[in-house]
Design an enzyme around this catalytic site. Structure first.
Site, PDB file in Angstrom:
ATOM      1  N   GLU A  99      37.434   5.055  -6.760  1.00 46.22           N
ATOM      2  CA  GLU A  99      38.560   5.978  -6.794  1.00 46.22           C
ATOM      3  C   GLU A  99      39.872   5.264  -7.100  1.00 46.22           C
ATOM      4  OE1 GLU A  99      35.808   7.541  -3.434  1.00 46.22           O
ATOM      5  OE2 GLU A  99      36.204   5.661  -4.507  1.00 46.22           O
ATOM      6  N   GLY A 134       0.734 -12.016  -3.511  1.00 46.85           N
ATOM      7  CA  GLY A 134      -0.681 -11.948  -3.795  1.00 46.85           C
ATOM      8  C   GLY A 134      -1.338 -10.769  -3.107  1.00 46.85           C
ATOM      9  N   LEU A 194      -0.631 -10.073   1.090  1.00 48.74           N
ATOM     10  CA  LEU A 194       0.618  -9.428   1.494  1.00 48.74           C
ATOM     11  C   LEU A 194       0.751  -8.057   0.856  1.00 48.74           C
ATOM     12  CD1 LEU A 194       3.310  -9.341   2.915  1.00 48.74           C
ATOM     13  CD2 LEU A 194       4.305 -10.694   1.046  1.00 48.74           C
TER      14      LEU A 194
END
Length: 381
Positions: A56, A314, A317
């Site tokens: 703004e 991998g 996870l």
């Protein structure tokens, strides 16, 4: 709010301006502003960096005296508190703006309706909801952190057509194309953090940095700012990552998350609370299996002001995140090749006995990236 054709056009322009901050506003939201007298735009602005003026303010500066009696189109509710910058609501009031239309309310408890209330108290007409879905999409991570206390988590996967990520012996460079890898670097640059695991670091020795790539046609947001490195966060519950890993030699901050009982760590002293360090260590609660608690990890990231997380990991996870329902968006790069049944899978997931138990995903976007296909999906529920 549906708005007139011009009002929709003005808000769409404000959203395009806000998108210029995709790489630079973290931890703040991306915000754009357009000021119009009737159907003539007299000022434009966007929030460029945290700690600097909000959208703004830039738009009001450009509009000057023409802001008096004008309409301000803002992508997010104007703030009404003193942070590193003064309240935008007060700036709009002081400039004599007659009307403010904003796309989305700000879920930050320090704002959350107070900006609109201050404007109305000062006699400014306020309306909201114009292109609200687009406004929220632009700030998915910020909204997630404010509402859920954790960031928006994207899980990246690269696979063959038969859903394999590497050969049985571990070879995976490169399943996908150079164009796909460049796209990954662009996503890393837009993310506040890149999340990975010690298993990935030990197996692939990646840097996990964002590297300069050519901006896509029309992608002014990527071209607007120099490259910023995301925070690299490594889940290292047992402190296995050696100090010789390539990621420590690359530029950018690193945090290793270790378990409470991890062995004493050398060569990487913990940073003091609130201190920014090139490499620091944080201890996170573990679950019954001795792995880091993934909800605790995401809560920690939220506490660090992280809005969006890009995850490269991998199958272990990846499977844990999917099973726990913590993935907000899947980004899958499919290469036009087949690796066979002995190659490694996308994710280790619990076995299903009924097809009906498979979690449904909704395709958000699908497009070619070089010779590959990128599919972006979100949970159906």
């Amino acid at each position: 709010m549906d708005g007139t054709p011009f009002e929709r056009q003005a808000m769409a322009r404000a959203l395009a301006l806000a998108a210029l901050g995709r790489r630079s506003t973290q931890p703040n939201p991306r915000v754009g502003c357009v000021i119009a007298q009737g159907e003539r735009i007299v000022g434009e602005g966007w929030h460029q960096r945290a700690g600097e003026p909000h959208a703004e303010v830039f738009a009001l500066r450009q509009a000057g005296a023409a802001a008096r009696g004008a309409t301000a189109f803002v992508t997010l509710e104007p703030c009404n508190h003193h942070g590193r910058t003064p309240p935008c609501s007060e700036a709009l009031i002081a400039a004599g703006v007659a009307r403010v239309i904003y796309a989305c309310g700000d879920p930050n408890p320090r704002v959350d309706g107070s900006g609109a209330a201050r404007l109305r108290t000062a006699g400014v007409e306020v309306a909201t909801g114009l292109l609200a879905a687009e406004g929220e999409e632009l700030n998915l991570g910020f909204f997630s952190r404010m509402r859920r206390g954790r960031p928006w988590l994207r899980l990246k996967m690269a696979a063959s057509l038969d859903g394999r990520t590497a050969l049985a012996g571990g070879e995976s460079r490169w399943i996908t194309s150079r164009e796909a890898r460049e796209d990954v670097h662009a996503w890393r640059a837009e993310s506040a953090a890149v999340l990975s695991s010690s298993a990935t670091v030990l197996a692939d020795d990646p840097e996990l940095t964002a590297r300069p790539v050519p901006a896509a046609d029309g992608d002014v947001a990527c071209a607007a700012h120099p490259l910023r490195q995301p925070l690299r966060v490594i889940l290292d519950s047992h402190a296995r990552v050696p100090s010789t890993a390539r990621l420590f030699a690359a530029s950018g901050d690193i945090v290793r998350l270790v378990g409470p009982a991890a062995r004493p760590l050398s060569g990487a002293p913990s940073a003091a609370p609130g201190e920014r360090a090139a490499h620091r260590i944080e201890r996170i609660a573990t679950d019954a299996d001795g792995r880091l608690s993934l909800p605790a990890v995401l809560a920690w990231l939220g506490g660090e002001g992280i809005n969006e997380v890009w995850t490269e990991a991998g199958p272990t996870l990846a499977g844990a995140l999917l099973t726990a329902g913590l993935v907000d968006e899947l980004v899958v790069y499919l290469a036009p090749r087949l690796l066979g049944p002995d190659a490694r899978p996308l994710a280790h997931l619990p076995a299903l006995t009924r097809l009906a138990d498979a979690a449904p995903w909704r395709v958000q976007d699908m497009r070619p990236i070089g010779p590959d296909i990128r599919i972006m999906l979100r949970p159906e529920s």
